[in-house]
Motif scaffolding. Structure first.
Motif, PDB file in Angstrom:
ATOM      1  N   ILE A 109       0.829  -1.206   0.000  1.00 55.46           N
ATOM      2  CA  ILE A 109       0.000   0.000   0.000  1.00 55.46           C
ATOM      3  C   ILE A 109       0.864   1.257   0.000  1.00 55.46           C
ATOM      4  CG2 ILE A 109      -0.166   0.028   2.515  1.00 55.46           C
ATOM      5  CD1 ILE A 109      -2.990   1.110   2.263  1.00 55.46           C
ATOM      6  N   VAL A 110       2.095   1.136   0.484  1.00 57.92           N
ATOM      7  CA  VAL A 110       3.044   2.262   0.499  1.00 57.92           C
ATOM      8  C   VAL A 110       3.204   2.856  -0.893  1.00 57.92           C
ATOM      9  CG1 VAL A 110       5.496   2.828   0.808  1.00 57.92           C
ATOM     10  CG2 VAL A 110       4.296   1.471   2.531  1.00 57.92           C
ATOM     11  N   ASP A 111       3.299   2.006  -1.907  1.00 56.88           N
ATOM     12  CA  ASP A 111       3.516   2.502  -3.267  1.00 56.88           C
ATOM     13  C   ASP A 111       2.330   3.323  -3.754  1.00 56.88           C
ATOM     14  OD1 ASP A 111       5.397   2.132  -5.757  1.00 56.88           O
ATOM     15  OD2 ASP A 111       3.351   1.809  -6.513  1.00 56.88           O
ATOM     16  N   TYR A 112       1.137   2.841  -3.510  1.00 56.35           N
ATOM     17  CA  TYR A 112      -0.060   3.591  -3.934  1.00 56.35           C
ATOM     18  C   TYR A 112      -0.097   4.966  -3.276  1.00 56.35           C
ATOM     19  CZ  TYR A 112      -4.901   4.855  -4.844  1.00 56.35           C
ATOM     20  OH  TYR A 112      -6.034   5.532  -5.262  1.00 56.35           O
ATOM     21  N   LEU A 113       0.170   5.014  -1.978  1.00 57.72           N
ATOM     22  CA  LEU A 113       0.048   6.269  -1.239  1.00 57.72           C
ATOM     23  C   LEU A 113       1.170   7.251  -1.560  1.00 57.72           C
ATOM     24  CD1 LEU A 113      -1.136   4.977   2.245  1.00 57.72           C
ATOM     25  CD2 LEU A 113      -2.506   5.941   0.388  1.00 57.72           C
ATOM     26  N   ALA A 114       2.227   6.797  -2.206  1.00 56.47           N
ATOM     27  CA  ALA A 114       3.279   7.710  -2.657  1.00 56.47           C
ATOM     28  C   ALA A 114       2.837   8.497  -3.879  1.00 56.47           C
ATOM     29  CB  ALA A 114       4.549   6.931  -2.977  1.00 56.47           C
ATOM     30  N   HIS A 115       1.853   7.954  -4.601  1.00 60.58           N
ATOM     31  CA  HIS A 115       1.437   8.555  -5.866  1.00 60.58           C
ATOM     32  C   HIS A 115       0.010   9.095  -5.866  1.00 60.58           C
ATOM     33  CE1 HIS A 115       5.060   6.994  -7.817  1.00 60.58           C
ATOM     34  NE2 HIS A 115       4.821   5.841  -7.229  1.00 60.58           N
ATOM     35  N   ASN A 116      -0.757   8.792  -4.827  1.00 59.29           N
ATOM     36  CA  ASN A 116      -2.180   9.140  -4.819  1.00 59.29           C
ATOM     37  C   ASN A 116      -2.617   9.613  -3.438  1.00 59.29           C
ATOM     38  OD1 ASN A 116      -3.168   7.759  -7.579  1.00 59.29           O
ATOM     39  ND2 ASN A 116      -1.719   6.398  -6.552  1.00 59.29           N
ATOM     40  N   SER A 117      -3.671  10.428  -3.436  1.00 59.02           N
ATOM     41  CA  SER A 117      -4.207  10.888  -2.153  1.00 59.02           C
ATOM     42  C   SER A 117      -4.854   9.726  -1.422  1.00 59.02           C
ATOM     43  CB  SER A 117      -5.245  11.990  -2.377  1.00 59.02           C
ATOM     44  OG  SER A 117      -6.429  11.448  -2.932  1.00 59.02           O
ATOM     45  N   ILE A 118      -4.793   9.770  -0.119  1.00 59.52           N
ATOM     46  CA  ILE A 118      -5.349   8.683   0.681  1.00 59.52           C
ATOM     47  C   ILE A 118      -6.867   8.610   0.534  1.00 59.52           C
ATOM     48  CG2 ILE A 118      -5.724   9.963   2.852  1.00 59.52           C
ATOM     49  CD1 ILE A 118      -4.226   7.436   4.144  1.00 59.52           C
ATOM     50  N   ASP A 119      -7.504   9.729   0.218  1.00 59.12           N
ATOM     51  CA  ASP A 119      -8.962   9.753   0.036  1.00 59.12           C
ATOM     52  C   ASP A 119      -9.407   8.972  -1.197  1.00 59.12           C
ATOM     53  OD1 ASP A 119      -9.201  11.344   2.270  1.00 59.12           O
ATOM     54  OD2 ASP A 119      -9.194  13.224   1.143  1.00 59.12           O
ATOM     55  N   SER A 120      -8.477   8.721  -2.120  1.00 58.05           N
ATOM     56  CA  SER A 120      -8.840   8.034  -3.363  1.00 58.05           C
ATOM     57  C   SER A 120      -8.758   6.518  -3.248  1.00 58.05           C
ATOM     58  CB  SER A 120      -7.917   8.492  -4.503  1.00 58.05           C
ATOM     59  OG  SER A 120      -6.585   8.017  -4.299  1.00 58.05           O
ATOM     60  N   LEU A 121      -8.191   6.017  -2.160  1.00 59.35           N
ATOM     61  CA  LEU A 121      -7.884   4.590  -2.078  1.00 59.35           C
ATOM     62  C   LEU A 121      -9.134   3.720  -2.108  1.00 59.35           C
ATOM     63  CD1 LEU A 121      -5.875   2.277  -1.757  1.00 59.35           C
ATOM     64  CD2 LEU A 121      -6.007   2.591   0.706  1.00 59.35           C
ATOM     65  N   LYS A 122     -10.138   4.066  -1.314  1.00 64.35           N
ATOM     66  CA  LYS A 122     -11.327   3.215  -1.249  1.00 64.35           C
ATOM     67  C   LYS A 122     -11.982   3.066  -2.621  1.00 64.35           C
ATOM     68  CE  LYS A 122     -14.179   3.594   2.271  1.00 64.35           C
ATOM     69  NZ  LYS A 122     -15.342   4.019   3.120  1.00 64.35           N
ATOM     70  N   GLY A 123     -12.088   4.161  -3.358  1.00 65.35           N
ATOM     71  CA  GLY A 123     -12.673   4.105  -4.694  1.00 65.35           C
ATOM     72  C   GLY A 123     -11.851   3.240  -5.638  1.00 65.35           C
ATOM     73  N   TYR A 124     -10.521   3.323  -5.505  1.00 64.17           N
ATOM     74  CA  TYR A 124      -9.649   2.488  -6.340  1.00 64.17           C
ATOM     75  C   TYR A 124      -9.872   1.014  -6.033  1.00 64.17           C
ATOM     76  CZ  TYR A 124      -5.453   0.354  -8.289  1.00 64.17           C
ATOM     77  OH  TYR A 124      -4.593  -0.462  -8.989  1.00 64.17           O
ATOM     78  N   LEU A 125      -9.945   0.670  -4.760  1.00 59.82           N
ATOM     79  CA  LEU A 125     -10.156  -0.718  -4.374  1.00 59.82           C
ATOM     80  C   LEU A 125     -11.479  -1.254  -4.911  1.00 59.82           C
ATOM     81  CD1 LEU A 125      -8.970  -0.667  -0.635  1.00 59.82           C
ATOM     82  CD2 LEU A 125      -7.649  -1.274  -2.673  1.00 59.82           C
ATOM     83  N   GLU A 126     -12.510  -0.422  -4.852  1.00 66.14           N
ATOM     84  CA  GLU A 126     -13.821  -0.839  -5.345  1.00 66.14           C
ATOM     85  C   GLU A 126     -13.805  -1.064  -6.850  1.00 66.14           C
ATOM     86  OE1 GLU A 126     -16.298   2.283  -3.938  1.00 66.14           O
ATOM     87  OE2 GLU A 126     -16.492   1.456  -1.904  1.00 66.14           O
ATOM     88  N   SER A 127     -13.030  -0.261  -7.571  1.00 66.61           N
ATOM     89  CA  SER A 127     -12.977  -0.390  -9.032  1.00 66.61           C
ATOM     90  C   SER A 127     -12.200  -1.623  -9.480  1.00 66.61           C
ATOM     91  CB  SER A 127     -12.344   0.867  -9.642  1.00 66.61           C
ATOM     92  OG  SER A 127     -10.951   0.938  -9.343  1.00 66.61           O
ATOM     93  N   CYS A 128     -11.298  -2.112  -8.649  1.00 64.92           N
ATOM     94  CA  CYS A 128     -10.446  -3.242  -9.029  1.00 64.92           C
ATOM     95  C   CYS A 128     -10.969  -4.595  -8.550  1.00 64.92           C
ATOM     96  CB  CYS A 128      -9.033  -3.048  -8.477  1.00 64.92           C
ATOM     97  SG  CYS A 128      -8.133  -1.640  -9.148  1.00 64.92           S
ATOM     98  N   HIS A 129     -11.786  -4.577  -7.515  1.00 68.63           N
ATOM     99  CA  HIS A 129     -12.203  -5.822  -6.862  1.00 68.63           C
ATOM    100  C   HIS A 129     -13.429  -6.422  -7.502  1.00 68.63           C
ATOM    101  CE1 HIS A 129     -12.902  -8.450  -3.290  1.00 68.63           C
ATOM    102  NE2 HIS A 129     -14.164  -8.283  -3.616  1.00 68.63           N
ATOM    103  N   SER A 130     -13.381  -7.729  -7.741  1.00 65.51           N
ATOM    104  CA  SER A 130     -14.563  -8.496  -8.146  1.00 65.51           C
ATOM    105  C   SER A 130     -14.445  -9.907  -7.562  1.00 65.51           C
ATOM    106  CB  SER A 130     -14.693  -8.566  -9.681  1.00 65.51           C
ATOM    107  OG  SER A 130     -13.572  -9.202 -10.249  1.00 65.51           O
ATOM    108  N   GLU A 131     -15.530 -10.669  -7.615  1.00 65.71           N
ATOM    109  CA  GLU A 131     -15.546 -11.992  -7.012  1.00 65.71           C
ATOM    110  C   GLU A 131     -16.244 -12.978  -7.939  1.00 65.71           C
ATOM    111  OE1 GLU A 131     -17.495 -11.598  -3.249  1.00 65.71           O
ATOM    112  OE2 GLU A 131     -16.250  -9.875  -2.638  1.00 65.71           O
ATOM    113  N   ILE A 132     -15.781 -14.231  -7.878  1.00 64.43           N
ATOM    114  CA  ILE A 132     -16.458 -15.302  -8.597  1.00 64.43           C
ATOM    115  C   ILE A 132     -16.784 -16.421  -7.599  1.00 64.43           C
ATOM    116  CG2 ILE A 132     -15.446 -14.825 -10.850  1.00 64.43           C
ATOM    117  CD1 ILE A 132     -13.425 -17.036 -10.326  1.00 64.43           C
ATOM    118  N   GLU A 133     -17.879 -17.103  -7.826  1.00 66.55           N
ATOM    119  CA  GLU A 133     -18.271 -18.190  -6.936  1.00 66.55           C
ATOM    120  C   GLU A 133     -17.317 -19.367  -7.082  1.00 66.55           C
ATOM    121  OE1 GLU A 133     -22.325 -19.297  -7.227  1.00 66.55           O
ATOM    122  OE2 GLU A 133     -23.081 -17.263  -6.884  1.00 66.55           O
ATOM    123  N   GLY A 134     -17.025 -19.981  -5.945  1.00 66.91           N
ATOM    124  CA  GLY A 134     -16.051 -21.065  -5.974  1.00 66.91           C
ATOM    125  C   GLY A 134     -16.619 -22.449  -5.764  1.00 66.91           C
ATOM    126  N   ASN A 135     -17.891 -22.544  -5.411  1.00 65.47           N
ATOM    127  CA  ASN A 135     -18.467 -23.881  -5.207  1.00 65.47           C
ATOM    128  C   ASN A 135     -19.962 -23.891  -5.530  1.00 65.47           C
ATOM    129  OD1 ASN A 135     -19.101 -22.265  -2.988  1.00 65.47           O
ATOM    130  ND2 ASN A 135     -18.755 -23.876  -1.477  1.00 65.47           N
TER     131      ASN A 135
END
Length: 246
Positions: free
Chosen positions: A220-246
């Motif tokens: 997470i250190v790398d992200y926060l070196a380049h981006n505001s901390i307020d932007s992190l949650k939105g970034y995580l939401e844009s990257c995360h997805s899930e698939i059913e495993g069973n």
């Protein structure tokens, strides 16, 4: 209710925080064997030239079969040395000054609360970054539950037992655990626990630089070196997805 079970890692990568953000509860698996090749006392950042570098929490020598929650920090771990490495590696980055300020505060508080214990240090740092980024963290420690009386034979059975203890019907796992879990996935079905695999589509978050290519799966250190901390949650939401495993 969706549970994540994960080892308490050292200033983890972004997908780790995305799992926390998308779960109801998290159980830190602190009572399994410490692995020197994993991420309990180190993580990846970038160097000034754009190559992989590491930040590390030096630890005392321990027996090979030592549990994570018994590992102690070495007297040779110096916070200022770690901070200086981060300063040097991210000199000129847009949010480098803010990053150092966060790390100074977070580490000093975590070191005080952990009393030299690596696992406690990691949990305190994770708590700190979740607080900064407004990510809800409802956590427990696996070592707080008595599982010795259970007839647990495999790592998968251990995960299922932890899910039962927390009374959840959904389990969110990193995709990396799929290989060892699939042969026993039916055991989750038998326990009426739905498994989901996390897919983290790691989009680029640094400005274009012809001399440096974007590196993913860093602390997470790398992200926060380049981006505001307020932007992190939105970034995580844009990257995360899930698939059913069973």
């Amino acid at each position: 209710m969706k549970l994540v079970i994960t080892q308490p890692n050292f200033v983890p990568w972004l997908g780790y925080f995305a799992q926390i953000h998308h779960s109801s509860k998290i159980c830190f698996l602190d009572n399994v064997q410490y692995n020197r090749r994993e991420w309990q006392n180190r993580n990846r950042i970038t160097s000034r030239t754009g190559k992989v570098s590491y930040i590390t929490a030096n630890i005392k020598k321990a027996k090979r079969n030592s549990l994570i929650n018994t590992i102690e920090l070495s007297e040779n771990f110096y916070l200022e040395k770690l901070l200086n490495k981060v300063r040097e590696n991210y000199y000129g980055s847009k949010f480098s000054k803010e990053l150092i300020s966060y790390l100074e505060e977070g580490f000093r508080n975590a070191l005080k609360e952990s009393n030299g214990n690596l696992s406690k240090l990691n949990v305190e740092l994770i708590k700190y970054f979740c607080l900064l980024t407004d990510i809800k963290l409802n956590y427990s420690l696996a070592s707080c539950f008595d599982q010795n009386s259970k007839n647990i034979k495999t790592p998968t059975e251990n995960l299922i037992e932890i899910c039962k203890i927390h009374k959840v019907d959904e389990y969110l796992s990193s995709i990396g655990a799929k290989e060892y879990m699939l042969p026993e996935i039916q055991k989750f079905n038998n326990s009426k626990i739905k498994v989901y695999w996390q897919i983290f589509n790691h989009s680029k978050y640094t400005e274009a630089d012809r001399k440096k290519k974007f590196l993913s799966h860093l602390s997470i250190v790398d992200y926060l070196a380049h981006n505001s901390i307020d932007s992190l949650k939105g970034y995580l939401e844009s990257c995360h997805s899930e698939i059913e495993g069973n």
